[in-house]
Design an enzyme around this catalytic site. Structure first.
Site, PDB file in Angstrom:
ATOM      1  N   ARG A 115       1.330  14.585  13.490  1.00 35.08           N
ATOM      2  CA  ARG A 115       2.039  14.145  12.303  1.00 35.08           C
ATOM      3  C   ARG A 115       1.975  15.410  11.310  1.00 35.08           C
ATOM      4  NH1 ARG A 115      -0.525   8.675   9.997  1.00 35.08           N
ATOM      5  NH2 ARG A 115       1.657   8.644   8.968  1.00 35.08           N
ATOM      6  N   ASP A 139       4.725   0.415  11.944  1.00 33.63           N
ATOM      7  CA  ASP A 139       3.426  -0.185  11.477  1.00 33.63           C
ATOM      8  C   ASP A 139       3.214  -1.764  11.763  1.00 33.63           C
ATOM      9  OD1 ASP A 139       2.775   2.166  10.395  1.00 33.63           O
ATOM     10  OD2 ASP A 139       3.288   1.756   8.286  1.00 33.63           O
ATOM     11  N   CYS A 192      -4.769  13.484  12.906  1.00 33.05           N
ATOM     12  CA  CYS A 192      -4.784  12.063  12.676  1.00 33.05           C
ATOM     13  C   CYS A 192      -4.696  11.410  13.843  1.00 33.05           C
ATOM     14  CB  CYS A 192      -3.609  11.866  11.703  1.00 33.05           C
ATOM     15  SG  CYS A 192      -2.467  10.152  12.186  1.00 33.05           S
ATOM     16  N   ARG A 219      -8.717  -0.085   4.734  1.00 37.07           N
ATOM     17  CA  ARG A 219      -7.805   0.939   3.996  1.00 37.07           C
ATOM     18  C   ARG A 219      -6.538   0.301   3.786  1.00 37.07           C
ATOM     19  NH1 ARG A 219      -6.170   5.950   7.441  1.00 37.07           N
ATOM     20  NH2 ARG A 219      -4.921   6.127   5.468  1.00 37.07           N
ATOM     21  N   LYS A 269       0.746  -1.308   0.087  1.00 31.11           N
ATOM     22  CA  LYS A 269      -0.015   0.045   0.073  1.00 31.11           C
ATOM     23  C   LYS A 269       0.780   1.239   0.088  1.00 31.11           C
ATOM     24  CE  LYS A 269      -1.661   1.675   4.036  1.00 31.11           C
ATOM     25  NZ  LYS A 269      -1.389   3.059   4.264  1.00 31.11           N
ATOM     26  N   ASN A 270       1.924   1.171   0.923  1.00 31.91           N
ATOM     27  CA  ASN A 270       2.844   2.615   1.035  1.00 31.91           C
ATOM     28  C   ASN A 270       3.327   2.692  -0.154  1.00 31.91           C
ATOM     29  OD1 ASN A 270       1.550   3.033   3.442  1.00 31.91           O
ATOM     30  ND2 ASN A 270       2.878   2.648   4.835  1.00 31.91           N
TER      31      ASN A 270
HETATM   32  C1  UD1 Z   1       4.791   6.499   6.435  1.00 30.48           C
HETATM   33  C2  UD1 Z   1       3.842   5.628   6.241  1.00 30.48           C
HETATM   34  C3  UD1 Z   1       3.205   5.202   7.380  1.00 30.48           C
HETATM   35  C4  UD1 Z   1       4.559   4.762   8.488  1.00 30.48           C
HETATM   36  C5  UD1 Z   1       5.308   5.952   8.640  1.00 30.48           C
HETATM   37  C6  UD1 Z   1       6.852   5.594   9.675  1.00 30.48           C
HETATM   38  C7  UD1 Z   1       2.830   5.979   4.081  1.00 30.48           C
HETATM   39  C8  UD1 Z   1       1.775   6.196   3.265  1.00 30.48           C
HETATM   40  N1  UD1 Z   1       2.838   5.906   5.452  1.00 30.48           N
HETATM   41  O1  UD1 Z   1       3.982   7.659   6.736  1.00 30.48           O
HETATM   42  O2  UD1 Z   1       2.297   4.024   7.499  1.00 30.48           O
HETATM   43  O3  UD1 Z   1       3.824   4.611   9.911  1.00 30.48           O
HETATM   44  O4  UD1 Z   1       5.901   6.220   7.569  1.00 30.48           O
HETATM   45  O5  UD1 Z   1       7.333   4.583   9.108  1.00 30.48           O
HETATM   46  O6  UD1 Z   1       4.022   5.644   3.455  1.00 30.48           O
HETATM   47  N2  UD1 Z   1       6.988  14.240  10.818  1.00 30.48           N
HETATM   48  C9  UD1 Z   1       7.148  15.741  11.022  1.00 30.48           C
HETATM   49  N3  UD1 Z   1       7.080  16.525  10.124  1.00 30.48           N
HETATM   50  C10 UD1 Z   1       7.016  15.992   8.740  1.00 30.48           C
HETATM   51  C11 UD1 Z   1       6.813  14.897   8.465  1.00 30.48           C
HETATM   52  C12 UD1 Z   1       6.927  13.847   9.536  1.00 30.48           C
HETATM   53  O7  UD1 Z   1       7.407  15.801  12.270  1.00 30.48           O
HETATM   54  O8  UD1 Z   1       6.934  17.024   7.823  1.00 30.48           O
HETATM   55  C13 UD1 Z   1       7.188  13.230  12.133  1.00 30.48           C
HETATM   56  C14 UD1 Z   1       5.713  12.367  11.959  1.00 30.48           C
HETATM   57  O9  UD1 Z   1       4.950  13.164  12.648  1.00 30.48           O
HETATM   58  C15 UD1 Z   1       6.477  11.029  12.633  1.00 30.48           C
HETATM   59  C16 UD1 Z   1       7.659  11.090  12.296  1.00 30.48           C
HETATM   60  O10 UD1 Z   1       8.116  12.276  11.559  1.00 30.48           O
HETATM   61  O11 UD1 Z   1       6.584  11.211  14.065  1.00 30.48           O
HETATM   62  C17 UD1 Z   1       7.857   9.915  11.068  1.00 30.48           C
HETATM   63  O12 UD1 Z   1       6.875  10.358  10.087  1.00 30.48           O
HETATM   64  P1  UD1 Z   1       6.958  10.031   8.415  1.00 30.48           P
HETATM   65  O13 UD1 Z   1       8.263   8.956   7.999  1.00 30.48           O
HETATM   66  O14 UD1 Z   1       7.070  11.275   7.595  1.00 30.48           O
HETATM   67  O15 UD1 Z   1       5.698   9.023   8.263  1.00 30.48           O
HETATM   68  P2  UD1 Z   1       4.537   9.296   6.892  1.00 30.48           P
HETATM   69  O16 UD1 Z   1       5.564   9.455   5.572  1.00 30.48           O
HETATM   70  O17 UD1 Z   1       3.603   9.971   7.207  1.00 30.48           O
END
Ligand code: UD1
Length: 421
Positions: A123, A308, A118, A400, A22-23
């Site tokens: 996030r 995850d 969320c 989802r 999915k991701n």
């Molecule tokens: C992706 C995955 C999700 C997984 C996560 C971590 C997808 C669609 N989703 O989510 O299933 O749980 O990686 O492996 O691929 N953060 C910030 N600022 C930002 C971006 C992130 O503070 O601009 C923080 C987030 O709140 C979190 C951490 O960084 O605490 C990691 O998040 P991130 O790796 O960005 O997760 P996603 O890409 O949203």
């Protein structure tokens, strides 16, 4: 609203095919916006999140056709007729924010709704925005939308992320493919989904090196072409189902399973007393003895133990002999499954980002509620091992990220059915 009914029924035996990730698919799909040529993804998973991304891309003017019962996505973005990603779609799924980089790189402008709250924490998207600014975009936040402009195109830059973000790395890689000059991403995410994205972008003509390491270098090109790409195996679906024979007993083979996608997870399974064997078709999993043993788990970016799989691992550890400590380091507030597992007789104490789980010999069926995608499937795993009947409500979360759960587990002997209503 549908619910899932499970009756604990002892060991599971059989074969479970693992779908495309999915991701990975959710980041490969927006890559179509980078090129006028057609992008075809094979091995796509059939999930509601993929349908949400389809709707979003179509709203931007992309053509997306779902072929072969949804396993093939044929996309084409000849004309981008609309450069605004609307709140009504983006709020449903955070991955929608991944259209920002491609739109900005191709069209020089984009308006994307902020994803909003969320269930598993705040996030934010500050790292995504930092990367776009570093590539030369002007950003303005107005009425809940990011208005991004780069009328003369994006320019390569050295971007050092303060910590690892999967989504920000993906957005930056896609944007940089069409930027002028060289972009270097430091402290980049190393997840297999990023490697898959880069391989696809390379087929489209992008010049990228270093995927799978923490430094990715992108040499911008003038245009990208079409490509055909198979989506990598879903390591989270794989890990989730690997826990089914671990928690219930029996032996299950997972078609398409690969150790390199789940090695940190397999180390913990091994320590708990679960054996994982490579076969010609994938991986085979069974418990070595009776009850599994307690293990401590800390979630980390890849190649560490994935956040995850934390909820699902907790379900297993609820039945282990001894005391396990689970530490969640990626997201705050990602233990919402714990109170539901307590309803099934588990012993868990949560303090901040740490959960201490004291294993019990038997869980008991109960009515429980899914609170997010991975939490919902952890309740199903617990239910498979519980005495009596469990009803998991709010399963739209499950849909989802998991296709045909009832069919896949049912084929191995689980008593599981979907109840409409
Ligand atoms: C992706 C995955 C999700 C997984 C996560 C971590 C997808 C669609 N989703 O989510 O299933 O749980 O990686 O492996 O691929 N953060 C910030 N600022 C930002 C971006 C992130 O503070 O601009 C923080 C987030 O709140 C979190 C951490 O960084 O605490 C990691 O998040 P991130 O790796 O960005 O997760 P996603 O890409 O949203």
């Amino acid at each position: 609203m549908d619910s899932i009914l499970v009756r604990g029924n002892g060991p599971l035996n059989g074969v479970i095919p693992i779908a495309g990730a999915k991701n990975a698919c959710l980041t490969l799909m927006p890559a179509t916006l980078l090129s006028e040529g057609p992008l075809t993804l094979t091995n796509a998973p059939r999930l509601s999140d993929i349908r949400t991304m389809t709707t979003l891309l179509q709203s931007l003017g992309a053509e997306v056709s779902s072929l072969q019962d949804g396993k093939v996505l044929a996309m084409s973005s000849h004309n981008l007729s609309n450069l605004t990603a609307d709140y009504d779609i983006v709020r449903k799924m955070r991955a929608s924010f991944l259209v920002l980089g491609p739109m900005l790189a191709r069209a020089g402008q984009a308006v994307v709704s902020l994803p909003g709250g969320c269930a598993i924490g705040a996030r934010p998207v500050d790292l995504h925005l930092m990367a776009m600014e570093a590539l030369g975009a002007d950003l303005e936040l107005r009425e809940g939308y990011v208005h991004a402009k780069a009328p003369k195109g994006l320019t390569g830059a050295v971007i050092e992320f303060p910590f690892v973000s999967v989504g920000a790395t993906e957005n930056a890689v896609m944007a940089a493919t069409l930027a002028k000059g060289t972009t270097v991403l430091r402290r980049a995410a190393r997840e297999p989904e990023i490697v898959d994205l880069v391989r696809c972008l390379r087929k489209m003509g992008a010049q990228i090196e270093g995927e799978g390491t923490d430094t990715i270098t992108i040499e911008g090109v003038d245009r990208l072409t079409g490509a055909t790409h198979p989506v990598v195996t879903d390591r989270i679906e794989l890990g989730t189902y690997m826990l089914a024979p671990a928690i219930c007993g029996g032996e299950v083979e997972f078609l398409g399973g690969r150790i390199d996608l789940v090695s940190a997870f397999c180390e913990k399974l091994d320590a708990a007393g679960v054996s994982v064997e490579e076969t010609e078709r994938g991986l085979k999993v069974k418990r070595r003895n009776g009850r599994v043993s307690a293990v401590d788990v800390v979630t980390e970016p890849f190649p560490g133990f994935p956040t995850d799989l934390q909820a699902q691992m907790m379900a297993l550890l609820c039945t282990a002999e001894g005391v396990s400590v689970l530490e969640e380091k990626i997201f705050e507030n990602r233990f919402m499954h714990a109170p539901e597992l307590l309803r099934m007789g588990a012993r868990i104490e949560v303090h901040g980002g740490q959960a201490t789980v004291t294993g019990v010999e038997k869980l008991r069926g109960a009515r429980v509620m899914a609170t997010d995608l991975r939490a919902s499937v952890s309740l199903i795993l617990a239910a498979l091992a519980a005495e009596g009947e469990t009803v998991v409500s709010r399963v739209y979360h499950l849909d989802r990220g998991y296709e045909r759960v009832e069919e896949k587990l049912g084929a191995c002997g689980a008593l599981i059915e979907r109840v409409s209503g």
